[in-house]
Design an enzyme around this catalytic site. Structure first.
Site, PDB file in Angstrom:
ATOM      1  N   ASP A 105      53.022 155.070 -60.878  1.00 29.27           N
ATOM      2  CA  ASP A 105      53.982 156.079 -61.319  1.00 29.27           C
ATOM      3  C   ASP A 105      53.923 156.344 -62.817  1.00 29.27           C
ATOM      4  O   ASP A 105      54.425 157.381 -63.271  1.00 29.27           O
ATOM      5  CB  ASP A 105      55.403 155.653 -60.944  1.00 29.27           C
ATOM      6  CG  ASP A 105      55.860 154.409 -61.698  1.00 29.27           C
ATOM      7  OD1 ASP A 105      56.918 154.449 -62.351  1.00 29.27           O
ATOM      8  OD2 ASP A 105      55.160 153.386 -61.639  1.00 29.27           O
ATOM      9  N   PHE A 135      47.255 153.899 -57.024  1.00 29.83           N
ATOM     10  CA  PHE A 135      48.442 154.734 -57.178  1.00 29.83           C
ATOM     11  C   PHE A 135      49.443 154.067 -58.113  1.00 29.83           C
ATOM     12  O   PHE A 135      49.804 152.907 -57.927  1.00 29.83           O
ATOM     13  CB  PHE A 135      49.112 154.962 -55.813  1.00 29.83           C
ATOM     14  CG  PHE A 135      48.243 155.699 -54.824  1.00 29.83           C
ATOM     15  CD1 PHE A 135      48.020 157.055 -54.961  1.00 29.83           C
ATOM     16  CD2 PHE A 135      47.640 155.020 -53.772  1.00 29.83           C
ATOM     17  CE1 PHE A 135      47.215 157.740 -54.055  1.00 29.83           C
ATOM     18  CE2 PHE A 135      46.842 155.692 -52.861  1.00 29.83           C
ATOM     19  CZ  PHE A 135      46.628 157.051 -53.005  1.00 29.83           C
ATOM     20  N   PHE A 189      47.865 149.625 -55.107  1.00 30.81           N
ATOM     21  CA  PHE A 189      49.164 150.238 -55.381  1.00 30.81           C
ATOM     22  C   PHE A 189      49.874 149.498 -56.514  1.00 30.81           C
ATOM     23  O   PHE A 189      49.839 148.266 -56.590  1.00 30.81           O
ATOM     24  CB  PHE A 189      50.086 150.147 -54.160  1.00 30.81           C
ATOM     25  CG  PHE A 189      49.545 150.737 -52.902  1.00 30.81           C
ATOM     26  CD1 PHE A 189      49.877 152.028 -52.524  1.00 30.81           C
ATOM     27  CD2 PHE A 189      48.714 149.994 -52.063  1.00 30.81           C
ATOM     28  CE1 PHE A 189      49.405 152.573 -51.342  1.00 30.81           C
ATOM     29  CE2 PHE A 189      48.240 150.527 -50.881  1.00 30.81           C
ATOM     30  CZ  PHE A 189      48.582 151.813 -50.513  1.00 30.81           C
ATOM     31  N   ASP A 190      50.563 150.256 -57.353  1.00 28.54           N
ATOM     32  CA  ASP A 190      51.590 149.677 -58.214  1.00 28.54           C
ATOM     33  C   ASP A 190      52.798 149.375 -57.327  1.00 28.54           C
ATOM     34  O   ASP A 190      52.903 149.854 -56.197  1.00 28.54           O
ATOM     35  CB  ASP A 190      51.948 150.679 -59.312  1.00 28.54           C
ATOM     36  CG  ASP A 190      53.018 150.154 -60.247  1.00 28.54           C
ATOM     37  OD1 ASP A 190      53.010 148.950 -60.551  1.00 28.54           O
ATOM     38  OD2 ASP A 190      53.876 150.959 -60.663  1.00 28.54           O
ATOM     39  N   GLY A 191      53.733 148.578 -57.845  1.00 26.85           N
ATOM     40  CA  GLY A 191      54.891 148.200 -57.048  1.00 26.85           C
ATOM     41  C   GLY A 191      56.098 149.091 -57.255  1.00 26.85           C
ATOM     42  O   GLY A 191      56.408 149.955 -56.439  1.00 26.85           O
TER      43      GLY A 191
END
Length: 299
Positions: free
Chosen positions: A274, A272, A160-162
């Site tokens: 954004d 994932f 995951f991105d943060g």
């Protein structure tokens, strides 16, 4: 109906993410709905090839073999009709996928059924459906084509991105509006103030609950945070996860480096993020889900 005490990890997935429907979709786009229906019905006994999310789904369902009771469910959420969807269900059977529940919406967006099915994560190739799901608070991503990881490794690895994914985009907004120095100063001043949760907080929590059924060294699930942040902005991330009592197995603070090679090294089954640029780098190495949420995706 599952009881409230036996909440599963539930994944909703579109038929185009699960199977390769590129040729079928070309018929729809060039010849229309009637031709598409005829095409699918004529081929309903021809099994579809795996799509980009198929390896991920296979691993997710495989977790049930390691658990005392089935704790993972995958539900098909499809824009197909029941007629055209028969080929998809036949392919599910041929590929020996334990998928029993589905919603076929005959061209309408299926996002309205996400809440009813208690879906923790929705994966689709339709950015429109994904945005609708995110707008009402569900974890969702547009699945992008990408290289698969080693199928021989049966451990499920999710990265995951943060900011704007696990966490809210509050800090990213400061970076976008005021620059790196203002962002860094804010994170230092706010280091002991937990960030608000982003759209994937609940999904990460559900994964954590699944992991808690295993000793850490034998868990069939491994997670990673892969963020462009660097020291000193790392501290707030660590303290936020600690305050949520959520475990992340690996944390990579890359200070702006491209993420692709690191995701390959981690062996991510899916990542994932954004930001479209980060997704483009990542999908050269691993399957990637774009999360069109937050300031980076505002017009």
């Amino acid at each position: 109906m599952q009881s409230s005490g036996s909440k599963k990890l539930t994944i909703g997935i579109s038929s185009m993410a699960l199977f390769d429907l590129v040729e079928s979709n070309k018929v729809f786009e060039t010849e229309g709905k009637a031709a598409y229906c005829a095409y699918q019905i004529a081929r309903e006994d021809e099994s579809l090839n795996p799509g980009v999310a198929y390896p991920l789904v296979k691993k997710l369902l495989g977790l049930n073999k390691r658990l005392p009771e089935a704790s993972v469910e995958v539900i098909l959420l499809s824009r197909n009709s029941a007629d055209t969807g028969l080929r998809v269900f036949n392919s599910i059977r041929e590929h020996d996928l334990d998928i029993k529940r589905a919603a076929f919406t005959s061209g309408n967006s299926p996002f309205g059924y996400i809440s009813a099915f208690e879906v923790d994560l929705f994966l689709s190739t339709s950015p429109e459906d994904v945005r609708k799901a995110l707008e009402v608070g569900h974890a969702a991503a547009t699945i992008l084509s990408g290289k698969g990881t080693d199928a021989a490794n049966d451990q499920l690895r999710i990265a995951f991105d943060g900011d704007a994914v696990i966490f809210s985009d509050e800090s990213e907004r400061i970076y976008k509006e005021k620059g790196l120095d203002a962002f860094t100063e804010n994170e230092q001043v706010s280091a002991k103030e937990p960030m608000s949760g982003g759209p994937f907080k609940s999904f990460l929590s559900a994964l954590h609950n699944l992991q808690s059924q295993f000793a850490e060294e034998i868990s069939p699930v491994r997670t990673a945070l892969v963020t462009a942040r660097s020291a000193p902005a790392h501290e707030r991330v660590v303290r936020t996860l600690r305050s949520w009592d959520i475990r992340i197995d690996e944390a990579l603070f890359l200070g702006g480096l491209a993420k692709g090679e690191f995701l390959k090294s981690f062996g991510a089954d899916i990542f994932f993020d954004d930001q479209a640029a980060h997704c483009e780098s990542a999908q050269l190495h691993v399957a990637t889900g774009h999360v069109p949420h937050g300031v980076a995706n505002e017009d």
